[in-house]
Design an enzyme around this catalytic site. Structure first.
Site: not given
Length: 423
Positions: A58, A86, A159, A226
């Protein structure tokens, strides 16, 4: 059976690989979308009912939290949730706290874009209890190479750490090309010379954008911003600067384009002599410049009617418009159900705040409008799940009605963007 929640550009390709590998797959997406060979569910709860493995792919932490809360009542004891979005290690820890003890959790975000997703050549960064990672490893290998990194949250941490290097390097290259052109260095020639340096692969990746073409959307600019917001930390000054550069590109309407669109944005940005300084004040020959007002309309919440923006930002202050319980089609959610409406409102606020790198901990003031003050406690129960720390300044008033019949509550907030994400 595997439930796959989230069919974006990456998710749909990953779900298709699971089907092609012979797995029984049920999918769900907020906007209905089908994957050949998979069953399409009408809700997250419908999708996970009976599933042994649940994969989420998502857009952001708020989306993952919302979808898993909807799915939770249908999760059976022993189900393993593999979170592949993420969202950062803190959000992963929050999911563990929200999920029932009998539900396993692994975080496994990926490195790679749509090409590797289609070919099964992603790098999967897995974190979680060794037994849980072992349970899902065969499935994760359908997507690419699996790297086991440690306990829960280790994959999410890796990540955001990697992206805090990858994304700023591309922004730096965009600024380098713009600088080169300003001093008479042709962009094509610059990329050729950079091609024989350690930046060669990146230079080749951005060549279409530099040459004026529109790059395939492999890594959305808005998603890159983001990801950098998730990596906010006091030592990340270069990442914070890159995040502000991307934030300006989003304000210019480039959030839905590939990250390489930042090259066009930098090329048309204001000269550095009139740029904003870290405290939000601009200087040009010693004269204080006007702080730019940014209009914010994240794709993660329903679009406005065009007469207002979901939020505005000036410097490090974000002002969020009153949010109400409307679905994507503009219909009221939860008729005469204060809890349902409050849940939708707080979730929308969380998504808008997350778009700017904020959480409810960064809210300085919250203002609530209720059509019936006797139902304050119902709202308060929901609010306490979102505002868990020291509460902000707050105002709550009763009004005779809101702008749409059936609406019971409207909430607006003001927030201060954390210093680590401000240039």
């Amino acid at each position: 059976m595997i439930a796959f929640l989230g069919l974006g550009r990456m998710g749909v390709l990953m779900a298709r690989r699971l089907v092609d590998a012979g797995h029984t797959v049920t999918t769900w997406n907020r906007t209905p979308r089908t994957v050949l060979g998979a069953r399409a569910a009408g809700s997250p709860a419908d999708a996970v009912a009976g599933a042994e493995l649940v994969i989420t792919m998502l857009s952001d932490p708020a989306a993952v939290r919302e979808v898993l809360e909807q799915a939770a009542p249908a999760l059976r004891d022993g189900t393993l949730v593999v979170e592949m979005s993420t969202i950062g290690p803190e959000a992963v820890a929050g999911l563990r706290d929200r999920l029932p003890a009998g539900i396993g959790l692994v975080d496994a975000p990926v490195l790679g874009s749509v090409g590797p997703a289609r070919e099964g050549a992603l790098t999967v960064l897995a974190g979680g209890p060794a037994g849980d990672v072992a349970r899902c490893r065969e499935v994760l290998e359908v997507f690419g190479q699996v790297r086991e990194l440690g306990g829960l949250g280790a994959g999410a941490a890796m990540k955001v750490a990697v992206m805090s290097a990858v994304v700023p390097s591309q922004v730096l290259l965009a600024e380098t090309v713009a600088y080169g052109e300003a001093i008479g260095v042709k962009a094509g020639a610059l990329l050729e010379v950079l091609g024989v340096t350690p930046l060669g692969a990146l230079a080749e990746r951005v060549r279409p954008a530099v040459e004026g073409g529109r790059a395939e959307r492999r890594y959305g600019l808005g998603l890159a911003a983001k990801d950098l917001a998730l990596a906010a930390h006091p030592v990340q000054t270069l990442a914070a600067a890159a995040w502000r550069r991307l934030d300006g590109a989003i304000a210019a309407g480039l959030g839905g384009d590939d990250l390489t669109a930042v090259f066009q944005h930098v090329g048309h940005a204001e000269p550095s002599g009139s740029a904003e300084t870290p405290d939000g004040a601009g200087t040009s020959g010693g004269v204080r410049a006007r702080t730019r007002v940014e209009k914010i309309n994240p794709a993660s919440v329903p679009a406005t009617n065009g007469l207002y923006s979901h939020a505005t930002r000036v410097g490090d202050l974000v002002f969020v418009s009153g949010q109400v319980a409307l679905d994507d089609a503009g219909n009221v959610i939860g008729e005469d159900d204060m809890a349902a409406q409050a849940e939708r409102v707080m979730e929308s606020l969380a998504r808008i705040l997350a778009d700017q790198g904020c959480t409810f901990d960064d809210v300085t003031h919250i203002r609530t409008f209720l059509t019936d003050m006797s139902r304050l406690a119902e709202y308060g129960t929901v609010r306490k799940r979102y505002i868990t720390g020291e509460p902000p300044a707050s105002t709550t008033v009763e009004v005779s009605r809101l702008f749409r019949p059936g609406l019971l509550i409207e909430v607006e907030v003001t927030a201060a963007v954390p210093a680590a994400t401000v240039l």
